[in-house]
Each structure stands twice: as C-alpha cells, then as structure tokens.
Scaffold this motif. Structure first.
Motif, PDB file in Angstrom:
ATOM      1  N   GLU A  51      32.286  19.495  68.185  1.00  0.00           N
ATOM      2  CA  GLU A  51      33.524  19.309  67.410  1.00  0.00           C
ATOM      3  C   GLU A  51      33.210  18.935  65.957  1.00  0.00           C
ATOM      4  N   VAL A  52      32.160  18.118  65.780  1.00  0.00           N
ATOM      5  CA  VAL A  52      31.750  17.737  64.417  1.00  0.00           C
ATOM      6  C   VAL A  52      31.286  18.960  63.642  1.00  0.00           C
ATOM      7  N   LEU A  53      30.551  19.864  64.312  1.00  0.00           N
ATOM      8  CA  LEU A  53      30.109  21.098  63.652  1.00  0.00           C
ATOM      9  C   LEU A  53      31.305  21.925  63.200  1.00  0.00           C
ATOM     10  N   HIS A  54      32.324  22.000  64.053  1.00  0.00           N
ATOM     11  CA  HIS A  54      33.553  22.710  63.678  1.00  0.00           C
ATOM     12  C   HIS A  54      34.177  22.070  62.430  1.00  0.00           C
ATOM     13  N   ALA A  55      34.195  20.737  62.408  1.00  0.00           N
ATOM     14  CA  ALA A  55      34.755  20.030  61.251  1.00  0.00           C
ATOM     15  C   ALA A  55      33.944  20.308  59.986  1.00  0.00           C
ATOM     16  N   ARG A  56      32.610  20.361  60.119  1.00  0.00           N
ATOM     17  CA  ARG A  56      31.768  20.632  58.944  1.00  0.00           C
ATOM     18  C   ARG A  56      31.999  22.048  58.413  1.00  0.00           C
ATOM     19  N   VAL A  57      32.251  23.002  59.300  1.00  0.00           N
ATOM     20  CA  VAL A  57      32.554  24.377  58.874  1.00  0.00           C
ATOM     21  C   VAL A  57      33.866  24.392  58.088  1.00  0.00           C
ATOM     22  N   ILE A  58      34.877  23.678  58.594  1.00  0.00           N
ATOM     23  CA  ILE A  58      36.175  23.613  57.906  1.00  0.00           C
ATOM     24  C   ILE A  58      36.024  22.961  56.532  1.00  0.00           C
ATOM     25  N   GLU A  59      35.273  21.862  56.474  1.00  0.00           N
ATOM     26  CA  GLU A  59      35.075  21.161  55.197  1.00  0.00           C
ATOM     27  C   GLU A  59      34.346  22.054  54.191  1.00  0.00           C
ATOM     28  N   HIS A  60      33.350  22.802  54.668  1.00  0.00           N
ATOM     29  CA  HIS A  60      32.646  23.746  53.780  1.00  0.00           C
ATOM     30  C   HIS A  60      33.619  24.792  53.239  1.00  0.00           C
ATOM     31  N   ASN A  61      34.478  25.282  54.109  1.00  0.00           N
ATOM     32  CA  ASN A  61      35.441  26.296  53.678  1.00  0.00           C
ATOM     33  C   ASN A  61      36.421  25.734  52.641  1.00  0.00           C
ATOM     34  N   ILE A  62      36.863  24.507  52.814  1.00  0.00           N
ATOM     35  CA  ILE A  62      37.781  23.893  51.844  1.00  0.00           C
ATOM     36  C   ILE A  62      37.082  23.742  50.494  1.00  0.00           C
ATOM     37  N   ARG A  63      35.819  23.286  50.494  1.00  0.00           N
ATOM     38  CA  ARG A  63      35.086  23.156  49.235  1.00  0.00           C
ATOM     39  C   ARG A  63      34.919  24.517  48.552  1.00  0.00           C
ATOM     40  N   THR A  64      34.677  25.547  49.355  1.00  0.00           N
ATOM     41  CA  THR A  64      34.520  26.898  48.807  1.00  0.00           C
ATOM     42  C   THR A  64      35.826  27.391  48.197  1.00  0.00           C
ATOM     43  N   ILE A  65      36.933  27.184  48.906  1.00  0.00           N
ATOM     44  CA  ILE A  65      38.246  27.603  48.406  1.00  0.00           C
ATOM     45  C   ILE A  65      38.583  26.873  47.111  1.00  0.00           C
TER      46      ILE A  65
ATOM     47  N   THR B 289      45.586  29.945  57.157  1.00  0.00           N
ATOM     48  CA  THR B 289      45.069  31.210  57.697  1.00  0.00           C
ATOM     49  C   THR B 289      43.569  31.328  57.435  1.00  0.00           C
ATOM     50  N   LEU B 290      43.152  30.982  56.224  1.00  0.00           N
ATOM     51  CA  LEU B 290      41.724  31.079  55.880  1.00  0.00           C
ATOM     52  C   LEU B 290      40.883  30.098  56.688  1.00  0.00           C
ATOM     53  N   LEU B 291      41.469  28.958  57.036  1.00  0.00           N
ATOM     54  CA  LEU B 291      40.724  27.931  57.771  1.00  0.00           C
ATOM     55  C   LEU B 291      40.869  28.067  59.281  1.00  0.00           C
ATOM     56  N   ASP B 292      41.719  29.011  59.733  1.00  0.00           N
ATOM     57  CA  ASP B 292      41.979  29.182  61.170  1.00  0.00           C
ATOM     58  C   ASP B 292      42.498  27.889  61.793  1.00  0.00           C
ATOM     59  N   LEU B 293      43.430  27.221  61.091  1.00  0.00           N
ATOM     60  CA  LEU B 293      43.994  25.964  61.564  1.00  0.00           C
ATOM     61  C   LEU B 293      45.510  25.991  61.452  1.00  0.00           C
ATOM     62  N   THR B 294      46.150  25.046  62.126  1.00  0.00           N
ATOM     63  CA  THR B 294      47.592  24.861  61.962  1.00  0.00           C
ATOM     64  C   THR B 294      47.826  24.142  60.636  1.00  0.00           C
ATOM     65  N   PRO B 295      49.021  24.240  60.056  1.00  0.00           N
ATOM     66  CA  PRO B 295      49.306  23.528  58.796  1.00  0.00           C
ATOM     67  C   PRO B 295      49.048  22.029  58.877  1.00  0.00           C
ATOM     68  N   ALA B 296      49.381  21.430  60.034  1.00  0.00           N
ATOM     69  CA  ALA B 296      49.176  19.979  60.182  1.00  0.00           C
ATOM     70  C   ALA B 296      47.688  19.631  60.134  1.00  0.00           C
ATOM     71  N   LYS B 297      46.864  20.409  60.849  1.00  0.00           N
ATOM     72  CA  LYS B 297      45.417  20.182  60.854  1.00  0.00           C
ATOM     73  C   LYS B 297      44.822  20.447  59.476  1.00  0.00           C
TER      74      LYS B 297
ATOM     75  N   GLU C 174      46.265  20.057  56.604  1.00  0.00           N
ATOM     76  CA  GLU C 174      46.585  18.917  55.741  1.00  0.00           C
ATOM     77  C   GLU C 174      45.717  17.715  56.088  1.00  0.00           C
ATOM     78  N   GLU C 175      45.447  17.539  57.366  1.00  0.00           N
ATOM     79  CA  GLU C 175      44.616  16.407  57.797  1.00  0.00           C
ATOM     80  C   GLU C 175      43.199  16.517  57.216  1.00  0.00           C
ATOM     81  N   PHE C 176      42.579  17.699  57.354  1.00  0.00           N
ATOM     82  CA  PHE C 176      41.218  17.885  56.830  1.00  0.00           C
ATOM     83  C   PHE C 176      41.197  17.793  55.306  1.00  0.00           C
ATOM     84  N   LEU C 177      42.197  18.387  54.661  1.00  0.00           N
ATOM     85  CA  LEU C 177      42.248  18.359  53.204  1.00  0.00           C
ATOM     86  C   LEU C 177      42.421  16.928  52.697  1.00  0.00           C
ATOM     87  N   SER C 178      43.276  16.176  53.348  1.00  0.00           N
ATOM     88  CA  SER C 178      43.510  14.787  52.943  1.00  0.00           C
ATOM     89  C   SER C 178      42.233  13.959  53.080  1.00  0.00           C
TER      90      SER C 178
END
Length: 465
Positions: free
Chosen positions: A353-367, A381-389, A391-395
């Motif tokens: 699950e942590v690896l999944h989170a690190r992939v999402i964080e990398h994608n946010i930094r790239t975007i 859509t780019l992060l393959d997440l729901t809007p709530a998730k 916002e959670e990762f971005l925050s």
C-alpha cells in the motif's frame, strides 16, 4: 582492598612456596585434602602479610587448582570467596585466582557451573579490576537463563553491564557484548531500548575489514529495528552499509540481493531532499543494471513521467508480491530476502500500500511540474483515484511542503502556481530593466563603432582622390 595503595614487598617467600606447595599437593593426592588446604592457608597468610605478590598468586592458584583436580566443588567455591575477602589481599593475586577459576567451566555439569558462576559474580561485584571476568561470567549466566526460556532475566543481566566504559576490555569484545545486548532486546521486542543501546557502538570502527563479522551482525539488527519502526530510508542506508562490505561485494548472489532491497526501500521512503539524493546515487550504481527488475522500477521514480498504478501492478506486481518485502502473510520469499520479526504478519501488505502511495505522490509531483492549473476531475483520472482520495493525497503533500497547490472546490480546479510576493515581482522587473539597459548600451556602442569605421573609410577615400 579496593582503596588500598600498593604495598612494598617486605620479604621474598619463593623458597617457602617451593617447599610447601609440593608437600600440600602430595597430601591432596593421599586424600588428606583438609590438611593440604590448612598448609596452603597458613602459607597464604605469610605471603600476603609480606606483600609478596608472586608467592601469594602461586598459593591462591595452587589452592583452587588442587580443589578442582580433586573435584571438591563446594570447598572450591567457598575458598574462592574466603581468599578474595582476606584482609589486605593483593589485587593482582585475586585477579590471578579468578582467571584460573575461569578455566574450570569447560566440561562441568550445569549445576556446578551455575554455582561457580554465582561465586565468581559475588567475588567480582563492585571491583573495577575484576570487571572483565565479571562481564564474562554474567554473559554465561545470561546464556543459561535464555536456554531456560527466561529471556527477561537473561536480558536484564546483560543490560546491567556498561561494557563500553570498561577500560581493560578489548574493543572487539566490547562490541560483541553490546551486540549480544541488542540481540536479547530484539528477542524481547524492546525496540526503543535497542535503538538506544545501538548508539554505544562506533560505526566508524566497524568499517575496518577485520571487524566485518561484527559489522554484518550490527546492521542485521538495525535493519530489523528499521523494519519494525517503518523507517524505510534508514533501512536503505543500513543495506548500503552491508552492500559496501568486501565479503558481500565478492559474492554476486549476495550483493544483487542487497542491491534489490536497497532499491525497494529507497522508493518506499517518503520523498524529501535526502531521499531524492539517495535515490539519484543508487541509480548511478553500475551494478544496478544487472538487477533489471529493480533497475526498471527505480528508473520509473527518477523519470519525470506519470506512472499508472495498474501498469505498475501488471509489470512488477507478480514478482514483487513473491518477496517478503511486499508479499502477503505466509510468503516464503526469495533468496536474500529480508528476515523480519512480524508478529502481525501483514507488514508486506502494508508496504504494498505504501508503494502505491509513493507512485501517487510521484505522479502529483510530476503533474505539478507540467501544469499550473488542472481540474480535479482530470487530476483524479491521471492518478487513477476518486476525487476524495485525490484531495487527501494532494493535501498531504501540501502540508509536507513537497508541492504548492490550492484547491478551488466550487470551481473544481487545482492551482499549482504559487503567488509571487511584491518583492519577487520587483526583483524580476529590476533584472529585466537591467538586461534591457545593457542591450541598449551595447547597441549604442556598436552603432558608434560603425559610424567611426565609415568615417575612417571616407577619409581614406578622400585622401586617395
């Protein structure tokens, strides 16, 4: 006596020792053990009062040696205590006697061994000049307690020894004692105290090639601590220390397994300057290309491109889930895999699950590098997440100051461009004006130069005419 000054020798009783000790040994052989001990005790009093160190040492060693040979274990334990407590007993003589007694442990029954350990611990208690023998017999007692299943008592016995302060103990033996303390704390699962005890070891000293075995034991324990505490960056550093060990570098199977774990834990570590620097250094290792799967995975995190989690699962999921690092409970693991104390059995799933989170964080930094504004729907859509998730990762990244972002919820827009302060705008304006004035000045200089050249040419032409 502990506070006694070294006394001056008053007489040399070597001759008396040469005469009486053989007689005492003959009496012991004849079965007259008590008469033998009486003679030796009388001689010991003379040598001690005369401050004859060499003779006193001979008498003390001879006394316990005879009792040991005759198998008189009760008398042996009694006389070790009696002789050490004699008024004015010479320290060096007591040391010689204790050193001799330390040689009697091999091949004796467990009960007698325990009695002798107890005696020696009583004799050495509170005596700085006997701190090393006390540490050694305490370690023996700790091993006995551990074999009986009393881990707490075994650990407590060793924790009472502050061996790092022992000036007379060899440094290698000190480190070995501290590593044993750490091992028992690991068995107890007292991870906080283990981390404290680990600070007693100088890691620069471990870097010496002659101490390689101790270095591997130390970092093996520290890796377990890091895994328990989920300190992935620290685990990566510990594996890098193992990787830099000559015996590991000489064996391809070992270094490839260690390098694979380095790659796994550096990508699992939270992003910051230190992690980014370590990631860049790991990628530059030429050997990493010979571990293709780890190389490809780590390259994804160093390339400023989006990683789709479904694609990562498809490419690496099967192989990663076979390891204990990312595998579910009951995973057998692969060669060179981590050895983890996992009481819950779900650490592998959590790290996945942590690896999944690190992939999402990398994608946010790239975007954030390529976009100044983006809709929440498109970002999700780019992060393959729901809007709530999303916002959670971005925050989380905003709070950690990894990226700058502001979310306009009514409009559904994320703004990645940070507002500029008045000072920054003025500084840029000043720099731009400075560049403009520089260009104007250069242009004026070139025009003036051109006028001068033309004037010179006209003057030459008029002279020729």
């Amino acid at each position: 006596m502990s506070g006694e000054q070294q006394r001056k020798q008053e007489a040399d009783l070597t001759k008396e020792c040469d005469e009486i000790i053989p007689v005492a040994e003959s009496l012991a052989e004849a079965g007259q053990v008590q008469e033998c001990i009486d003679k030796l005790l009388a001689l010991e009093k003379l040598t001690r009062n005369a401050a004859d160190l060499a003779s006193t040492s001979r008498v003390l060693v001879a006394t316990i040696s005879i009792l040991h040979k005759k198998g008189e274990w009760k008398l042996l334990n009694d006389h070790i205590g009696i002789l050490s407590r004699k008024h004015g007993q010479l320290r060096q003589a007591t040391q010689k006697m204790v050193e001799e007694a330390m040689t009697y442990f091999e091949g004796i029954e467990e009960a007698r061994k325990l009695e002798l350990i107890t005696t020696l611990r009583e004799v050495t208690e509170g005596k700085i000049y006997l701190e090393v023998p006390r540490a050694r017999v305490t370690r023996m007692l700790s091993a006995i307690k551990e074999s009986e299943g009393d881990i707490t008592a075994a650990s407590d016995l060793l924790q009472d020894l502050q061996v790092e302060t022992f000036g007379s103990m060899d440094r290698r033996e000190k480190v070995d004692f501290i590593l044993e303390q750490m091992r028992l704390l690991k068995v107890q699962a007292d991870w906080d105290k283990l981390a404290i005890v680990a600070k007693r070891i100088n890691i620069k000293w471990l870097a010496d090639k002659d101490h390689e075995d101790l270095k591997l034991r130390f970092y093996g324990l520290m890796i377990l601590w890091g895994l328990h505490s989920n300190k992935y960056l620290e685990v990566c550093k510990y594996y890098r220390q193992v990787y830099d060990t000559p015996s590991i570098e000489a064996d391809e199977a070992k270094w490839s397994a260690v390098l694979r774990n380095i790659a796994y834990f550096v990508v699992l570590a939270p992003y910051d300057n230190e992690q980014a620097d370590l990631l860049a250094r790991v990628v530059k290792d030429d050997k990493l290309a010979r571990v293709p799967e780890s190389f490809n995975l780590i390259t994804c995190f160093t390339t400023p491109e989006l990683m789709r989690w479904p694609g990562i699962e498809l490419l690496y999921g099967e192989s990663l889930r076979k390891t204990k690092v990312f595998g579910p409970k009951g995973t057998v693991g692969i060669e060179g895999d981590i050895e983890e104390v996992d009481s819950e059995g779900d650490k592998g799933d959590k790290r996945w699950e942590v690896l999944h989170a690190r992939v999402i964080e990398h994608n946010i930094r790239t975007i954030a590098q390529y976009y100044t504004r983006i809709t929440t729907a498109r970002l999700s859509t780019l992060l393959d997440l729901t809007p709530a998730k999303t916002e959670e990762f971005l925050s989380r990244l905003v709070v950690n100051k990894t990226v700058y972002a502001r979310i306009d919820r009514p409009a559904g827009i994320v703004n990645f461009k940070a507002p500029r302060s008045g000072d920054a705008v003025l500084n840029d304006w000043s720099a731009d004006v400075g560049k403009l004035m520089g260009l104007i000045e250069k242009s004026c200089h070139l025009i003036a130069k051109e006028h001068a050249v033309n004037s010179a040419l006209k003057a030459q032409q008029s002279l020729k005419a």
